[in-house]
Design a protein around this motif. Structure first.
Motif, PDB file in Angstrom:
ATOM      1  N   CYS A 124      53.334  19.196  44.027  1.00 56.71           N
ATOM      2  CA  CYS A 124      54.412  18.805  44.936  1.00 56.71           C
ATOM      3  C   CYS A 124      54.799  17.338  44.704  1.00 56.71           C
ATOM      4  CB  CYS A 124      53.952  19.018  46.374  1.00 56.71           C
ATOM      5  SG  CYS A 124      55.243  18.688  47.589  1.00 56.71           S
ATOM      6  N   PRO A 125      56.083  17.060  44.467  1.00 57.38           N
ATOM      7  CA  PRO A 125      56.476  15.710  44.041  1.00 57.38           C
ATOM      8  C   PRO A 125      56.446  14.652  45.133  1.00 57.38           C
ATOM      9  CG  PRO A 125      58.412  17.091  44.268  1.00 57.38           C
ATOM     10  CD  PRO A 125      57.228  17.992  44.437  1.00 57.38           C
ATOM     11  N   ASP A 126      56.644  15.048  46.392  1.00 60.43           N
ATOM     12  CA  ASP A 126      56.705  14.024  47.434  1.00 60.43           C
ATOM     13  C   ASP A 126      56.416  14.638  48.798  1.00 60.43           C
ATOM     14  OD1 ASP A 126      59.241  15.142  48.465  1.00 60.43           O
ATOM     15  OD2 ASP A 126      60.115  14.269  46.652  1.00 60.43           O
ATOM     16  N   GLU A 127      56.263  13.780  49.778  1.00 59.29           N
ATOM     17  CA  GLU A 127      55.885  14.196  51.125  1.00 59.29           C
ATOM     18  C   GLU A 127      56.960  15.052  51.784  1.00 59.29           C
ATOM     19  OE1 GLU A 127      53.910  12.194  55.140  1.00 59.29           O
ATOM     20  OE2 GLU A 127      55.037  10.943  53.731  1.00 59.29           O
ATOM     21  N   ALA A 128      58.242  14.774  51.493  1.00 56.21           N
ATOM     22  CA  ALA A 128      59.325  15.536  52.110  1.00 56.21           C
ATOM     23  C   ALA A 128      59.232  17.013  51.732  1.00 56.21           C
ATOM     24  CB  ALA A 128      60.675  14.960  51.683  1.00 56.21           C
ATOM     25  N   HIS A 129      59.057  17.298  50.437  1.00 53.47           N
ATOM     26  CA  HIS A 129      58.906  18.694  50.006  1.00 53.47           C
ATOM     27  C   HIS A 129      57.626  19.305  50.586  1.00 53.47           C
ATOM     28  CE1 HIS A 129      61.851  17.443  46.929  1.00 53.47           C
ATOM     29  NE2 HIS A 129      62.168  18.721  46.863  1.00 53.47           N
ATOM     30  N   TRP A 130      56.590  18.516  50.662  1.00 51.60           N
ATOM     31  CA  TRP A 130      55.314  18.997  51.188  1.00 51.60           C
ATOM     32  C   TRP A 130      55.446  19.443  52.629  1.00 51.60           C
ATOM     33  CZ3 TRP A 130      50.929  20.828  49.664  1.00 51.60           C
ATOM     34  CH2 TRP A 130      49.791  20.784  50.474  1.00 51.60           C
ATOM     35  N   SER A 157      49.416  16.292  42.879  1.00 45.96           N
ATOM     36  CA  SER A 157      50.627  15.638  43.361  1.00 45.96           C
ATOM     37  C   SER A 157      50.573  14.146  43.071  1.00 45.96           C
ATOM     38  CB  SER A 157      50.775  15.851  44.875  1.00 45.96           C
ATOM     39  OG  SER A 157      51.830  15.056  45.388  1.00 45.96           O
ATOM     40  N   ASP A 159      52.111  11.983  44.916  1.00 42.27           N
ATOM     41  CA  ASP A 159      52.361  11.306  46.183  1.00 42.27           C
ATOM     42  C   ASP A 159      51.060  11.056  46.949  1.00 42.27           C
ATOM     43  OD1 ASP A 159      52.983  11.121  49.147  1.00 42.27           O
ATOM     44  OD2 ASP A 159      55.014  11.133  48.336  1.00 42.27           O
ATOM     45  N   VAL A 162      50.636  13.202  50.156  1.00 39.36           N
ATOM     46  CA  VAL A 162      50.326  14.609  49.862  1.00 39.36           C
ATOM     47  C   VAL A 162      48.868  14.740  49.443  1.00 39.36           C
ATOM     48  CG1 VAL A 162      50.860  16.589  48.394  1.00 39.36           C
ATOM     49  CG2 VAL A 162      52.710  15.122  49.230  1.00 39.36           C
TER      50      VAL A 162
END
Length: 359
Positions: A124-130, A157, A159, A162
């Motif tokens: 997962c690339p970042d907290e928003a997507h997570w 990840s 991030d 994450v």
């Protein structure tokens, strides 16, 4: 003297005992036994010692005598499940730390009859997507993975938030973590709470002494897959395992690190007990990576001749490509047809092959 399991409780009749012997048994957790044997009941080892003593203690068991040496099943401590795992048993591998990118890949370990831990990967690339959906998707996948073994998380990840939540998830659900080092440093993992005895790491390059010390302090095993990554980790201070990353023969991978007999001994331990430690399977009933009473009956037979003093060096340098058979939980999962084994020994070996094919 052979060691025996404790007396069975209750009225249920114990399962039959089988005895496997070889010119050398290499238990790893204790000294090698020349002209040795192991006794198995069900999926556990119940005795190990000199062949004559074990066969006398279990005189009703029909012995299977192998050439070469008997060793604990090898553990591939870092392998992607989209690689070639079909030949794992051919190399004496009985357990893996398998990284699965999806649920289909996660089913491979169970389908091939391998033990160990399947790690569901998240990049997962970042907290928003997570927070939006990846966290729930991972939790759902953990619940739905289609195999009966142990499940962990391959936390990849970039991030920090994450990674910190993945560390919390692993502790909350009792899941193991596997982290590939590279862009993620050992210090970073420590900052987000991802290091510990429930984690093992796969370095892609050399670690400095500060990193190695931090891994030692946290009780974290390093799974090495190249001489470059192994630099500084084979001095006997750090807990080490061996991973192939893409599948193949872990002994051949380890042979590239060999320098002297002391390192050979460390590498044999890394291929067996070290791998079990990385997966959290080196202690308690049914433990892996060694052959001793109470351990799981995972073992492999290699057509390698050696005595107690040269066992580790011979296995590392002559073992690749010379596995004769592999057993998981006491059951044969692979067997190369042997020539030159006459009489009852050959029949017993052939019977093992038949069981594997029909079981």
């Amino acid at each position: 003297m052979p060691m025996h399991a404790g007396r069975n409780l209750g009225t249920r009749a114990p399962s039959a005992v089988t005895v496997h012997s070889a010119p050398l048994v290499l238990p790893v957790s204790m000294p090698p036994v020349e002209d040795g044997a192991i006794a198995l009941r069900g999926d556990r080892v119940v005795g190990i010692g000199l062949r004559q003593e074990i066969e006398a203690a279990y005189h009703d068991a029909e012995p299977v005598r192998w050439p070469g040496m008997i060793v604990p099943g090898l553990v591939d401590a870092h392998v992607r499940l989209d690689g070639d795992l079909a030949s794992a048993h051919v190399h004496g591998v009985t357990a893996v730390a398998g990284v699965a990118a999806d649920l289909e890949a996660a089913s491979v370990v169970g389908e091939l009859g391998l033990g160990g831990v399947t790690y569901l990967e998240t990049r997962c690339p970042d907290e928003a997507h997570w927070e939006a959906d990846e966290r729930d998707r991972l939790i759902t996948a953990i619940r739905e993975v289609d195999h009966p073994g142990i499940v962990g998380i391959a936390a990849h990840s970039p991030d920090p938030a994450v990674m910190e939540d993945l560390a919390i998830l692993s502790r909350t659900f009792g899941l193991r973590l596997l982290v590939e080092l590279g862009r993620r440093t050992v210090a970073f993992l420590d900052e987000v709470g991802a290091l510990g005895t429930g984690t093992h790491v796969a370095p892609s390059g050399p670690l400095d002494e500060a990193d190695r010390k931090l891994l030692r302090l946290r009780g974290t095993v390093a799974a090495i897959s190249s001489p470059f990554a192994a630099e500084g980790l084979l001095g006997g201070q750090n807990a080490v395992a061996v991973g192939t990353r893409t599948g193949g023969d872990p002994l051949a991978t380890a042979r590239a690190f060999a320098r002297d007999p002391d390192v050979d001994r460390l590498l044999v331990e890394a291929l067996t007990l070290g791998g079990a430690r990385a997966l959290g399977l080196a202690e308690g009933p049914g433990r892996m990576g060694c052959l001793e009473p109470g351990s799981r009956a995972d073992f492999a037979v290699f057509a390698v001749e050696a005595d107690a003093a040269t066992a580790c060096t011979a296995l590392i340098h002559e073992g690749p490509g010379r596995c004769l058979a592999a057993f998981s939980g006491g059951r044969p999962v692979w067997h190369r047809m042997l020539l030159g084994l006459g009489g009852a020994d050959s029949g017993a070996a052939d019977a093992a092959t038949t069981d594997a094919a029909t079981g």
